[in-house]
Design a protein around this motif. Structure first.
Motif, PDB file in Angstrom:
ATOM      1  N   THR A  39     -69.471 105.919  49.980  1.00 30.24           N
ATOM      2  CA  THR A  39     -68.878 105.112  51.055  1.00 30.24           C
ATOM      3  C   THR A  39     -69.752 105.147  52.299  1.00 30.24           C
ATOM      4  O   THR A  39     -70.054 104.111  52.901  1.00 30.24           O
ATOM      5  N   GLU A  40     -70.179 106.341  52.677  1.00 33.46           N
ATOM      6  CA  GLU A  40     -71.001 106.476  53.879  1.00 33.46           C
ATOM      7  C   GLU A  40     -72.401 105.932  53.681  1.00 33.46           C
ATOM      8  O   GLU A  40     -73.021 105.436  54.621  1.00 33.46           O
ATOM      9  N   GLY A  41     -72.903 105.963  52.467  1.00 31.60           N
ATOM     10  CA  GLY A  41     -74.285 105.570  52.221  1.00 31.60           C
ATOM     11  C   GLY A  41     -74.517 104.080  52.096  1.00 31.60           C
ATOM     12  O   GLY A  41     -75.616 103.605  52.365  1.00 31.60           O
ATOM     13  N   VAL A  42     -73.478 103.318  51.708  1.00 29.26           N
ATOM     14  CA  VAL A  42     -73.704 101.890  51.437  1.00 29.26           C
ATOM     15  C   VAL A  42     -72.846 100.957  52.281  1.00 29.26           C
ATOM     16  O   VAL A  42     -73.097  99.756  52.306  1.00 29.26           O
ATOM     17  N   ARG A  43     -71.866 101.461  52.991  1.00 35.62           N
ATOM     18  CA  ARG A  43     -70.924 100.557  53.652  1.00 35.62           C
ATOM     19  C   ARG A  43     -71.540  99.859  54.853  1.00 35.62           C
ATOM     20  O   ARG A  43     -72.396 100.408  55.561  1.00 35.62           O
ATOM     21  N   THR A  44     -71.080  98.645  55.072  1.00 33.25           N
ATOM     22  CA  THR A  44     -71.464  97.881  56.269  1.00 33.25           C
ATOM     23  C   THR A  44     -70.233  97.537  57.096  1.00 33.25           C
ATOM     24  O   THR A  44     -70.323  96.815  58.084  1.00 33.25           O
ATOM     25  N   MET A  45     -69.077  98.051  56.674  1.00 34.70           N
ATOM     26  CA  MET A  45     -67.819  97.838  57.390  1.00 34.70           C
ATOM     27  C   MET A  45     -66.911  99.014  57.058  1.00 34.70           C
ATOM     28  O   MET A  45     -67.252  99.865  56.225  1.00 34.70           O
ATOM     29  N   ASP A  46     -65.791  99.098  57.730  1.00 35.09           N
ATOM     30  CA  ASP A  46     -64.852 100.178  57.437  1.00 35.09           C
ATOM     31  C   ASP A  46     -64.316 100.025  56.019  1.00 35.09           C
ATOM     32  O   ASP A  46     -63.975  98.918  55.586  1.00 35.09           O
TER      33      ASP A  46
END
Length: 364
Positions: A39-46
């Motif tokens: 989640t932290e490595g690929v996300r661009t939104m919440d």
């Protein structure tokens, strides 16, 4: 996505995304994961946190799994028992299906109370409530099904199983015989939702795979990268080696100390060094019953040491031309798959393999 998608400092993920850089405006990629690091490595939104099914929908689905319909009016006592424990399943359809199939085996209140009041619900081992529910369904499997299913933890997530091929391996492991009974065991596990049919083959749901690894953590292990060599259980019996650029023959020779190994699944190709590694394995790992390798250009003479070997598979196209005469010492050999090899001839004493039931090959 799983955590290993971010290996190589995220380079693996970047290579995957490379083809998607030139897309139309408004395009998006939806990623689902149970790994916070992804989640932290690929996300661009919440992130959107998915919850379980709502209680009323979940209850109807649970009844469908147990009774074959959404009506439980004929079993008011069982309905009362089920409603009390339903929150433990946290709205998970998989947990409802797996637990529901187990409860449907016996529609007696005593059976339901015995299972749903089990102390396994109270386990505190860092597991989620859902995993505890799935583990409970495993604990109440007959012993023969437990042994067959837990063995599957040696395969990676999303592995596509062939029923007949897995049944042959179960027989080779000594879990049961003959093979037709193993096929029935497989169908029993399908009926209990431990396997799901997928494009003509079968898969194990990720959560059930997690549970299988938990119950077999001392017997089964998967090597994914170099650091995993320090985590192999001392008494491991079933081992799978996945492809990795980090592996070399010096790493693989370290496996010689695990002398209780019965299963060795090797998915890597060391080229001309493969025979060198196999020679050491054949000398040290003499309890091996099942060997599946992706590639070998030569079978070492020391394979004659594997007196307990019953199943040998060479799965990919390779330049193997001959089988040594010592192979004929393997009087327990039952299954030999070498269809994609370039075999030119067989040893003169090949007919001495009196236990051989299947030899899938094409002679050049």
């Amino acid at each position: 996505m799983w955590g290993d998608a971010l290996r190589e400092n995220g380079q693996c993920w970047k290579r995957f995304c490379a083809p998607f850089r030139s897309v139309k405006d408004g395009s998006m990629m939806l990623v689902t994961t149970r790994c916070p690091e992804v989640t932290e490595g690929v996300r661009t939104m919440d992130p959107v946190i998915l919850e379980g099914l709502k209680d009323d929908v979940f209850w109807n689905f649970f009844k469908l799994c147990v009774f074959g319909s959404e009506s439980s009016s004929n079993h008011p006592e069982l309905e009362h028992i089920g409603i009390k424990k339903l929150p433990k399943l946290r709205g998970s359809p998989l947990a409802a299906e797996t637990m529901g199939r187990m409860l449907s085996m016996d529609l007696q209140a005593s059976h339901w109370n015995f299972i749903l009041q089990s102390e396994l619900w109270e386990l505190r081992q860092g597991e989620t409530e859902i995993l505890r529910a799935l583990r409970l369904s495993y604990m109440y499997l007959p012993f023969h099904l437990k042994r067959c299913f837990s063995f599957c933890a040696v395969y990676p997530k999303d592995y596509k199983f062939q029923k007949e091929r897995l049944a042959e391996i179960w027989v080779a492991e000594g879990f049961v015989e003959p093979q037709d009974i193993c096929c029935q065991y497989f169908e029993d596990l399908v009926a209990r939702s431990f396997f799901q049919k997928f494009n003509g083959r079968y898969v194990i749901h990720d959560l059930l795979h997690d549970m299988a690894q938990k119950v077999s953590e001392h017997d089964c292990f998967i090597l994914r990268n170099k650091s995993d060599f320090d985590k192999v259980p001392q008494n491991v019996r079933h081992l799978c080696i996945l492809p990795s650029s980090e592996f070399d023959d010096s790493n693989l020779l370290r496996l010689c100390k695990y002398t209780k190994l019965r299963t060795l699944i090797c998915k890597i190709n060391l080229g001309k060094r493969t025979c060198f590694v196999m020679d050491h394995w054949c000398t040290k790992l003499t309890r091996t019953r099942v060997m599946s390798c992706a590639f070998t250009n030569e079978v070492p003479d020391s394979i004659g040491n594997w007196k307990h070997l019953r199943y040998l598979e060479i799965s990919r196209t390779c330049t193997l031309k001959r089988i040594p005469s010592t192979f004929c010492w393997l009087y327990n050999m039952q299954i030999l798959y070498a269809k994609k090899c370039n075999l030119q001839s067989l040893p003169a004493d090949f007919d001495k393999l009196t236990s051989l039931q299947k030899f899938d090959k094409e002679l050049g």
